[in-house]
Design an enzyme around this catalytic site. Structure first.
Site, PDB file in Angstrom:
ATOM      1  N   ASP A   1       0.813  -1.222   0.000  1.00 25.08           N
ATOM      2  CA  ASP A   1       0.000   0.000   0.000  1.00 25.08           C
ATOM      3  C   ASP A   1       0.847   1.273   0.000  1.00 25.08           C
ATOM      4  OD1 ASP A   1      -2.247  -1.707   0.261  1.00 25.08           O
ATOM      5  OD2 ASP A   1      -1.995  -1.738   2.430  1.00 25.08           O
TER       6      ASP A   1
ATOM      7  N   GLU B   1     -13.229  -0.719  -6.402  1.00 24.75           N
ATOM      8  CA  GLU B   1     -13.087  -1.662  -5.296  1.00 24.75           C
ATOM      9  C   GLU B   1     -12.638  -0.954  -4.032  1.00 24.75           C
ATOM     10  OE1 GLU B   1     -13.583  -5.377  -3.644  1.00 24.75           O
ATOM     11  OE2 GLU B   1     -13.858  -4.943  -5.766  1.00 24.75           O
TER      12      GLU B   1
END
Length: 465
Positions: free
Chosen positions: A39, A213
């Site tokens: 991330d 998403e």
């Protein structure tokens, strides 16, 4: 010590090098090899790129994440490990899930927005921490969640007029207008309509008709607003939409990074630096890697003339180096383009050091500008055993040997001393490998190093501490 990652690195390392990385000198992605990272949230500040990451624990079978890490570079090739300036313990009200966050600077401070599990509700919430430096330490800014609606993946845009927006969401997509203090907001969170025109069409899932998403990354370029996001789990690809304002309306523009890379999730961040554009993402490329043991990587790209983003594929080479590295000033040992076997840890002399070094481990430093050559090498070392050797090699871990520094025991892993050894044959710009040799077990720790130029040319004298 993290035995799981070391074991797979050692047993799979040769296969990885010969199969995935046929040219080992070009294998600079993923950018971190000492732990699993995920991330990425890149930030450009004062001539450096900082990337803030999550940390997948070794052997994870879920998103087991307890802290966040920071890395930075001035050349897009050699990354400095700044350690972990924030963890779940930073937030007294949180008890799990140190997931994907984002850092933004404002008024001389740095604000880190992260999703964590609120122990009072058992659901995900967005917290905010603050620091006076991009590398922390960070502290909880408000002592409670900033927003708490069970969704994740915060991202902040500060518009040209100074208005800051916080975006986040999975399965829905939200924004709220932050106040200038960056720790409160005005009005209520607003849900962004997820239309097929705005976010593409997903088939076979009536509850999620669009491709969105998670992981929004919103930024502005040449008057156009971009929302880069993870699309259609699982596995995810990276797509994007654009809008004429920070609040829409959004128009779907297509895919950026197709499904690839061994992780069923992906998470992108985009920045411009030194005249180039860079796309950060994660994959499962390290030994033992996968959907819960991910690694951050980066690619350089060029926008199309109309402002659209081209297709970007994952590579093992990574972006080209920007400039070179100066070996005649002190360089932190934890600044590296690639590492094999070693780990990093907090140093008793502040900052980080490289440790857990065993025979055959090495560090690669890319694009070292030796110029007319060096006469000696100095390293700051410690050893609780009988020590070992630092071999200085050019081009590869088995390349030309230009010097060897012997390291004796110092009586402790944080009992530091400096050692110096002569070198020869270091001219031009070369990739430097610090290869470690010795007996069994851990050999030594390394805090920093530097070379002395041949003739000690004016203006290039080494600095010592």
């Amino acid at each position: 010590m993290r035995p799981a990652l070391r074991t797979v690195l050692c047993t799979v390392g040769l296969l990885l090098t010969t199969v995935l990385f046929p040219s080992a000198a070009r294998a600079d992605n993923p950018i971190v090899q000492t732990i699993y990272t995920a991330d990425p949230a890149p930030l450009v500040h004062n001539g450096r790129v900082y990337v803030y990451t999550g940390h997948d624990e070794d052997g994870s079978t879920y998103f087991t994440m307890r802290d966040w890490h920071v890395y930075s570079t001035s050349d897009m090739a050699n990354w400095t490990d700044h350690g972990s300036p924030m963890s779940l313990s930073t937030f007294a009200w949180a008890d799990a899930n140190a997931w994907a966050g984002h850092v933004t600077p404002r008024n001389g401070r740095f604000y880190w927005y992260v999703p964590v599990r609120d122990r009072a509700t058992g659901s995900m919430a967005i917290g905010v921490a603050v620091a006076d430096s991009p590398t922390g330490p960070f502290r909880d800014a408000i002592g409670r969640p900033l927003v708490n609606n069970g969704e994740i993946d915060p991202n902040v845009l500060i518009d040209d007029n100074g208005q800051a927006y916080l975006y986040w969401g999975n399965p829905r997509l939200w924004y709220v207008r932050l106040n200038t203090d960056m720790t409160s907001y005005s009005g209520s969170p607003t849900q962004i309509p997820l239309t097929t025109a705005g976010y593409g069409t997903r088939t076979g899932n009536a509850s999620r008709p669009t491709l969105f998403e998670e992981a929004p990354w919103v930024f502005k370029r040449n008057g156009l607003y971009y929302n880069v996001f993870a699309a259609e789990c699982c596995s995810e690809f990276i797509a994007y939409s654009t809008a004429p304002s920070a609040t829409g309306p959004w128009t779907y523009r297509g895919a950026i990074m197709p499904r690839q890379g061994g992780s069923f999730t992906n998470h992108a961040g985009i920045v411009d630096f030194n005249g180039g554009s860079y796309f950060f993402y994660h994959n499962g490329a390290l030994p033992g890697g996968g959907g819960f043991t991910r690694s951050v990587a980066v690619e350089k790209f060029t926008y199309n003339a109309d402002g659209t983003i081209p297709t970007i594929n994952m590579t093992t080479a990574g972006p080209p180096q920007v400039g070179t590295l100066n070996p005649f000033v002190r360089q932190e040992a934890e600044t590296m383009a690639w590492a094999s076997g070693v780990e990093t840890e907090a140093s008793g002399e502040s900052g980080m050091n490289v440790g857990f070094i065993e025979n055959g481990d090495y560090i690669k430093v890319k694009g070292v500008a030796f110029g007319n050559g060096a006469s000696s090498f100095t390293a700051r070392v410690a050893s609780a055993t009988s020590g070992g050797r630092i071999e200085l090699r050019l081009g590869s871990a088995t390349g030309t040997l230009v010097g060897t520094c012997a390291v004796a025991g110092t009586g402790g892993w944080q009992n530091w001393t400096s050692v110096t050894c002569p070198v020869s044959g270091t001219t031009g710009t070369r990739d430097l490998y610090l290869r470690f040799a010795g007996g069994s077990g851990y050999l030594l720790n390394l805090n920093w190093w530097q070379f002395t130029p041949s003739g000690n040319e004016p203006g290039r004298a080494p600095t010592r501490t």
